[in-house]
Design a protein around this motif. Sequence first.
Motif, PDB file in Angstrom:
ATOM      1  N   LEU A 148      -4.307  22.367 -28.656  1.00 51.45           N
ATOM      2  CA  LEU A 148      -4.399  20.910 -28.847  1.00 51.45           C
ATOM      3  C   LEU A 148      -5.804  20.386 -28.560  1.00 51.45           C
ATOM      4  O   LEU A 148      -6.206  19.352 -29.114  1.00 51.45           O
ATOM      5  CB  LEU A 148      -3.374  20.200 -27.964  1.00 51.45           C
ATOM      6  N   ILE A 149      -6.547  21.058 -27.716  1.00 52.45           N
ATOM      7  CA  ILE A 149      -7.924  20.630 -27.434  1.00 52.45           C
ATOM      8  C   ILE A 149      -8.882  21.151 -28.499  1.00 52.45           C
ATOM      9  O   ILE A 149      -9.772  20.435 -28.966  1.00 52.45           O
ATOM     10  CB  ILE A 149      -8.358  21.108 -26.024  1.00 52.45           C
ATOM     11  N   LEU A 150      -8.708  22.406 -28.922  1.00 47.59           N
ATOM     12  CA  LEU A 150      -9.663  23.024 -29.840  1.00 47.59           C
ATOM     13  C   LEU A 150      -9.564  22.510 -31.274  1.00 47.59           C
ATOM     14  O   LEU A 150     -10.581  22.453 -31.981  1.00 47.59           O
ATOM     15  CB  LEU A 150      -9.499  24.546 -29.820  1.00 47.59           C
ATOM     16  N   ILE A 151      -8.394  22.143 -31.725  1.00 50.93           N
ATOM     17  CA  ILE A 151      -8.250  21.656 -33.112  1.00 50.93           C
ATOM     18  C   ILE A 151      -9.151  20.450 -33.373  1.00 50.93           C
ATOM     19  O   ILE A 151      -9.929  20.446 -34.335  1.00 50.93           O
ATOM     20  CB  ILE A 151      -6.768  21.380 -33.449  1.00 50.93           C
ATOM     21  N   PRO A 152      -9.120  19.379 -32.566  1.00 47.15           N
ATOM     22  CA  PRO A 152     -10.018  18.248 -32.853  1.00 47.15           C
ATOM     23  C   PRO A 152     -11.499  18.622 -32.708  1.00 47.15           C
ATOM     24  O   PRO A 152     -12.349  18.104 -33.440  1.00 47.15           O
ATOM     25  CB  PRO A 152      -9.628  17.174 -31.840  1.00 47.15           C
ATOM     26  N   VAL A 153     -11.820  19.527 -31.782  1.00 44.68           N
ATOM     27  CA  VAL A 153     -13.221  19.933 -31.617  1.00 44.68           C
ATOM     28  C   VAL A 153     -13.707  20.635 -32.876  1.00 44.68           C
ATOM     29  O   VAL A 153     -14.787  20.318 -33.409  1.00 44.68           O
ATOM     30  CB  VAL A 153     -13.367  20.842 -30.363  1.00 44.68           C
ATOM     31  N   PHE A 154     -12.940  21.601 -33.387  1.00 46.30           N
ATOM     32  CA  PHE A 154     -13.347  22.314 -34.595  1.00 46.30           C
ATOM     33  C   PHE A 154     -13.368  21.401 -35.823  1.00 46.30           C
ATOM     34  O   PHE A 154     -14.233  21.538 -36.690  1.00 46.30           O
ATOM     35  CB  PHE A 154     -12.462  23.531 -34.841  1.00 46.30           C
ATOM     36  N   LEU A 155     -12.434  20.482 -35.918  1.00 48.18           N
ATOM     37  CA  LEU A 155     -12.460  19.534 -37.050  1.00 48.18           C
ATOM     38  C   LEU A 155     -13.709  18.662 -36.992  1.00 48.18           C
ATOM     39  O   LEU A 155     -14.322  18.379 -38.032  1.00 48.18           O
ATOM     40  CB  LEU A 155     -11.200  18.674 -37.049  1.00 48.18           C
ATOM     41  N   THR A 156     -14.084  18.234 -35.810  1.00 50.26           N
ATOM     42  CA  THR A 156     -15.294  17.419 -35.663  1.00 50.26           C
ATOM     43  C   THR A 156     -16.526  18.220 -36.065  1.00 50.26           C
ATOM     44  O   THR A 156     -17.401  17.719 -36.798  1.00 50.26           O
ATOM     45  CB  THR A 156     -15.427  16.929 -34.201  1.00 50.26           C
ATOM     46  N   LEU A 157     -16.607  19.471 -35.585  1.00 52.70           N
ATOM     47  CA  LEU A 157     -17.743  20.312 -35.964  1.00 52.70           C
ATOM     48  C   LEU A 157     -17.775  20.559 -37.469  1.00 52.70           C
ATOM     49  O   LEU A 157     -18.857  20.554 -38.094  1.00 52.70           O
ATOM     50  CB  LEU A 157     -17.684  21.647 -35.207  1.00 52.70           C
ATOM     51  N   ALA A 158     -16.625  20.788 -38.077  1.00 53.22           N
ATOM     52  CA  ALA A 158     -16.571  21.016 -39.519  1.00 53.22           C
ATOM     53  C   ALA A 158     -17.030  19.782 -40.285  1.00 53.22           C
ATOM     54  O   ALA A 158     -17.784  19.888 -41.275  1.00 53.22           O
ATOM     55  CB  ALA A 158     -15.154  21.413 -39.932  1.00 53.22           C
ATOM     56  N   MET A 159     -16.621  18.610 -39.847  1.00 54.50           N
ATOM     57  CA  MET A 159     -17.031  17.373 -40.535  1.00 54.50           C
ATOM     58  C   MET A 159     -18.537  17.148 -40.389  1.00 54.50           C
ATOM     59  O   MET A 159     -19.218  16.739 -41.346  1.00 54.50           O
ATOM     60  CB  MET A 159     -16.251  16.171 -39.982  1.00 54.50           C
ATOM     61  N   ILE A 160     -19.081  17.413 -39.218  1.00 58.01           N
ATOM     62  CA  ILE A 160     -20.529  17.251 -39.015  1.00 58.01           C
ATOM     63  C   ILE A 160     -21.281  18.231 -39.918  1.00 58.01           C
ATOM     64  O   ILE A 160     -22.282  17.871 -40.569  1.00 58.01           O
ATOM     65  CB  ILE A 160     -20.895  17.455 -37.525  1.00 58.01           C
TER      66      ILE A 160
END
Length: 144
Positions: free
Chosen positions: A118-130
């Motif tokens: 649950l913590i890593l999914i938003p982090v990776f999505l943010t990195l992917a969008m950047i």
Amino acid sequence: MMSGMSATDSFSTEPTLPRPRKVCNESRLKWEMEVCGEDFKKDMAHIEPQHWCNLTHFISEYHLFTHCTERKSLIVDCYWPNPLVESYIIRIHKHFFSNCTLEQVVWVDPPDDTLTILILIPVFLTLAMISLVVWCSKRSDILA
């Protein structure tokens, strides 16, 4: 041409005194609350005690009780709700619904694996969008 009185003729400029409010008859109100309470107790006697905590089983009886307290308050020139009526309603609640408190929900953290996901999914999505924004901005000459 209109005939009639002017505004100053039709209305009095003198202040009017408010209607005297009748005084609340608290001793009669106590008696009337007992009448409402006895009716409610009779109605609740028809309901099994294990159903007293489920509002769907006694909603109409409770509605009649509150309506009775409101009606009787107004009959004896008291406003509703007032402290006397509220204290009587609280007594009724203590008598019938004192054992209806829900157990406190104890919140427990999810397992570590679930929490990590649950913590890593938003982090990776943010990195992917950047990364996507940076890649598109560098390639703007080709995309245009």
